[in-house]
Write a protein that holds these residues in place. Structure first.
Motif, PDB file in Angstrom:
ATOM      1  N   UNK A 264       7.857  52.889  51.228  1.00  0.00           N
ATOM      2  CA  UNK A 264       8.251  53.457  52.512  1.00  0.00           C
ATOM      3  C   UNK A 264       8.698  54.908  52.379  1.00  0.00           C
ATOM      4  N   UNK A 265       9.506  55.187  51.380  1.00  0.00           N
ATOM      5  CA  UNK A 265       9.942  56.561  51.151  1.00  0.00           C
ATOM      6  C   UNK A 265      10.504  56.675  49.745  1.00  0.00           C
ATOM      7  N   UNK A 266      10.597  57.934  49.284  1.00  0.00           N
ATOM      8  CA  UNK A 266      11.168  58.194  47.975  1.00  0.00           C
ATOM      9  C   UNK A 266      11.663  59.632  47.913  1.00  0.00           C
ATOM     10  N   UNK A 267      12.808  59.813  47.278  1.00  0.00           N
ATOM     11  CA  UNK A 267      13.369  61.140  47.024  1.00  0.00           C
ATOM     12  C   UNK A 267      13.823  61.185  45.574  1.00  0.00           C
ATOM     13  N   UNK A 268      13.628  62.325  44.920  1.00  0.00           N
ATOM     14  CA  UNK A 268      14.184  62.465  43.572  1.00  0.00           C
ATOM     15  C   UNK A 268      14.380  63.928  43.206  1.00  0.00           C
ATOM     16  N   UNK A 269      15.227  64.128  42.207  1.00  0.00           N
ATOM     17  CA  UNK A 269      15.456  65.438  41.607  1.00  0.00           C
ATOM     18  C   UNK A 269      15.262  65.293  40.105  1.00  0.00           C
ATOM     19  N   UNK A 291      12.501  70.032  39.676  1.00  0.00           N
ATOM     20  CA  UNK A 291      11.596  69.475  40.680  1.00  0.00           C
ATOM     21  C   UNK A 291      12.404  68.715  41.717  1.00  0.00           C
ATOM     22  N   UNK A 292      12.054  68.899  42.974  1.00  0.00           N
ATOM     23  CA  UNK A 292      12.626  68.115  44.068  1.00  0.00           C
ATOM     24  C   UNK A 292      11.459  67.581  44.887  1.00  0.00           C
ATOM     25  N   UNK A 293      11.468  66.297  45.194  1.00  0.00           N
ATOM     26  CA  UNK A 293      10.349  65.705  45.929  1.00  0.00           C
ATOM     27  C   UNK A 293      10.842  64.761  47.017  1.00  0.00           C
ATOM     28  N   UNK A 294      10.101  64.735  48.105  1.00  0.00           N
ATOM     29  CA  UNK A 294      10.358  63.809  49.212  1.00  0.00           C
ATOM     30  C   UNK A 294       9.031  63.229  49.678  1.00  0.00           C
ATOM     31  N   UNK A 295       8.975  61.921  49.826  1.00  0.00           N
ATOM     32  CA  UNK A 295       7.785  61.221  50.323  1.00  0.00           C
ATOM     33  C   UNK A 295       8.219  60.241  51.391  1.00  0.00           C
ATOM     34  N   UNK A 296       7.445  60.166  52.474  1.00  0.00           N
ATOM     35  CA  UNK A 296       7.737  59.174  53.506  1.00  0.00           C
ATOM     36  C   UNK A 296       6.442  58.658  54.122  1.00  0.00           C
ATOM     37  N   UNK A 297       6.432  57.387  54.450  1.00  0.00           N
ATOM     38  CA  UNK A 297       5.294  56.760  55.101  1.00  0.00           C
ATOM     39  C   UNK A 297       5.252  57.200  56.567  1.00  0.00           C
ATOM     40  N   UNK A 298       4.076  57.588  57.023  1.00  0.00           N
ATOM     41  CA  UNK A 298       3.878  57.952  58.422  1.00  0.00           C
ATOM     42  C   UNK A 298       3.362  56.719  59.151  1.00  0.00           C
ATOM     43  N   UNK A 299       4.087  56.283  60.165  1.00  0.00           N
ATOM     44  CA  UNK A 299       3.724  55.065  60.882  1.00  0.00           C
ATOM     45  C   UNK A 299       2.457  55.221  61.703  1.00  0.00           C
ATOM     46  N   UNK A 300       1.838  54.095  61.997  1.00  0.00           N
ATOM     47  CA  UNK A 300       0.633  54.097  62.821  1.00  0.00           C
ATOM     48  C   UNK A 300       0.949  54.685  64.193  1.00  0.00           C
ATOM     49  N   UNK A 301       0.089  55.589  64.662  1.00  0.00           N
ATOM     50  CA  UNK A 301       0.281  56.200  65.959  1.00  0.00           C
ATOM     51  C   UNK A 301       1.301  57.324  65.975  1.00  0.00           C
ATOM     52  N   UNK A 302       1.884  57.632  64.803  1.00  0.00           N
ATOM     53  CA  UNK A 302       2.883  58.699  64.713  1.00  0.00           C
ATOM     54  C   UNK A 302       2.226  59.942  64.132  1.00  0.00           C
ATOM     55  N   UNK A 303       2.440  61.076  64.777  1.00  0.00           N
ATOM     56  CA  UNK A 303       1.908  62.320  64.257  1.00  0.00           C
ATOM     57  C   UNK A 303       2.968  63.016  63.405  1.00  0.00           C
ATOM     58  N   UNK A 304       2.619  63.392  62.182  1.00  0.00           N
ATOM     59  CA  UNK A 304       3.590  64.096  61.340  1.00  0.00           C
ATOM     60  C   UNK A 304       3.903  65.468  61.909  1.00  0.00           C
ATOM     61  N   UNK A 305       5.022  66.057  61.520  1.00  0.00           N
ATOM     62  CA  UNK A 305       5.388  67.372  62.053  1.00  0.00           C
ATOM     63  C   UNK A 305       4.432  68.446  61.552  1.00  0.00           C
ATOM     64  N   UNK A 306       4.314  69.551  62.284  1.00  0.00           N
ATOM     65  CA  UNK A 306       3.471  70.665  61.799  1.00  0.00           C
ATOM     66  C   UNK A 306       4.022  71.200  60.488  1.00  0.00           C
ATOM     67  N   UNK A 307       3.130  71.524  59.578  1.00  0.00           N
ATOM     68  CA  UNK A 307       3.547  71.948  58.246  1.00  0.00           C
ATOM     69  C   UNK A 307       3.817  73.444  58.161  1.00  0.00           C
ATOM     70  N   UNK A 308       3.363  74.196  59.136  1.00  0.00           N
ATOM     71  CA  UNK A 308       3.601  75.636  59.119  1.00  0.00           C
ATOM     72  C   UNK A 308       2.547  76.375  58.312  1.00  0.00           C
ATOM     73  N   UNK A 309       2.742  77.686  58.225  1.00  0.00           N
ATOM     74  CA  UNK A 309       1.770  78.543  57.558  1.00  0.00           C
ATOM     75  C   UNK A 309       2.062  78.654  56.071  1.00  0.00           C
TER      76      UNK A 309
END
Length: 330
Positions: A264-269, A291-309
């Motif tokens: 579902x999700x994971x964070x680590x340093x 290293x810092x990392x974040x991962x999250x599952x995107x639910x069905x029908x959910x649009x992820x946020x814009x990532x930017x330039x």
């Protein structure tokens, strides 16, 4: 929630981890990916102890001390890979690249990042896992390489993508059963490796501990320590030895859904401090690897946020134990 806030949240969550653990029987800790794809939003920020070349195809080269990748990826199981493994194919649906160049090379980086963005968007990352979820290999497909330079660029991209997909390297207990112990070890972890074209070397002990179980969602703490470095070697007094070794530490948290068989999700340093014998530490403290990392599952029908330039950025310290200084070579 912006991606910057997500990374900051990852640091807070990891820093607040409890080490008490929750003993007790937990079963069903097994990946169960079938024909339905899963979608992940991943952010990985890496501060390097030495400068790394980011090149464009023609006449643009830059060395970077830090990079960050924000990524939306859709992954689907490609079935078994031999007797002990399975494969996941992940399409890159959206990507944003940020990097901090050496001070003398400011102004070049964005040209490289924009070219990389164009090449990576729509490419696929192939992940080879053991049955228990330990990541064995990362490959990049869909990026053309016709000569030595473009082959080197693709390999650098693959190394960067390995840092991005490393959060999926979460080894689960054999047969999905923790045997009433609430904890298990992982023999090696891609999470602790280096983005080096000569590989990584060394050893670490990584331990996963069940912190909580709520319905089908299991919260897992990950800790690790070891001494690792890239595969770069040097000659000292006629003897060959590793150029740089780092005392590594890992702290993280993940949630796994046993009913669906997905992360579902994971964070680590990850933090690495160069050992006294490292070339980079001669006559000085040396520069850390963070290293810092974040991962999250995107639910069905959910649009992820814009990532930017894509952006050329200025390296700033990550608020961790060791901090982060400009890397060797700048």
């Amino acid at each position: 929630m912006t991606l910057a806030v997500r990374l900051a949240r990852a640091l807070v969550l990891v820093g607040a981890l409890s080490t008490s653990g929750r003993a007790g029987a937990v079963t069903g800790l097994e990946w169960q990916l079938g024909e339905q794809p899963v979608r992940y939003l991943i952010t990985a920020r890496v501060q390097l102890p030495e400068l790394m070349w980011f090149n464009a195809e023609v006449n643009v080269e830059t060395r970077v001390s830090e990079f960050q990748v924000d990524l939306v990826t859709r992954c689907i199981s490609a079935g078994e890979a031999g007797k002990k493994g399975w494969q996941l194919i992940c399409a890159i649906e959206d990507i944003a690249l940020r990097a901090a160049p050496a001070a003398s090379e400011s102004g070049r980086t964005l040209l490289v990042l924009d070219e990389w963005d164009e090449k990576l968007l729509g490419a696929t990352v192939q992940l080879l896992f053991n049955r228990d979820g330990r990541l064995r290999n990362v490959d990049l497909e869909g990026v053309e390489a016709s000569d030595r330079r473009t082959s080197q660029i693709r390999e650098t991209m693959r190394l960067v993508m390995t840092r991005v997909y490393a959060p999926l390297d979460l080894q689960l207990p054999k047969n999905g059963d923790d045997r009433d112990r609430g904890t298990w070890k992982q023999g090696s972890s891609v999470v602790l490796e280096f983005p080096s074209d000569v590989g990584s070397m060394g050893a670490a002990v990584v331990r996963h501990t069940v912190l909580a179980v709520e319905a089908s969602v299991v919260t897992i703490e990950t800790t690790g320590r070891g001494t690792l470095g890239s595969g770069e070697m040097v000659q000292v007094a006629g003897q060959e030895r590793p150029a740089n070794l780092f005392e590594m530490s890992l702290a993280g948290r993940a949630r796994f859904d046993t009913a669906r068989g997905v992360l579902l999700d994971r964070d680590y340093v990850v933090e690495g401090r160069p050992t006294a014998s490292s070339v980079s530490a001669e006559g000085r403290e040396g520069y850390p690897y963070v290293q810092v990392a974040h991962l999250e599952l995107v639910g069905e029908g959910v649009e992820p946020p814009p990532l930017g330039a894509n952006q050329e950025i200025v390296r700033e310290p990550i608020p961790t134990t060791f901090g982060a200084s400009p890397p060797r070579g700048e």
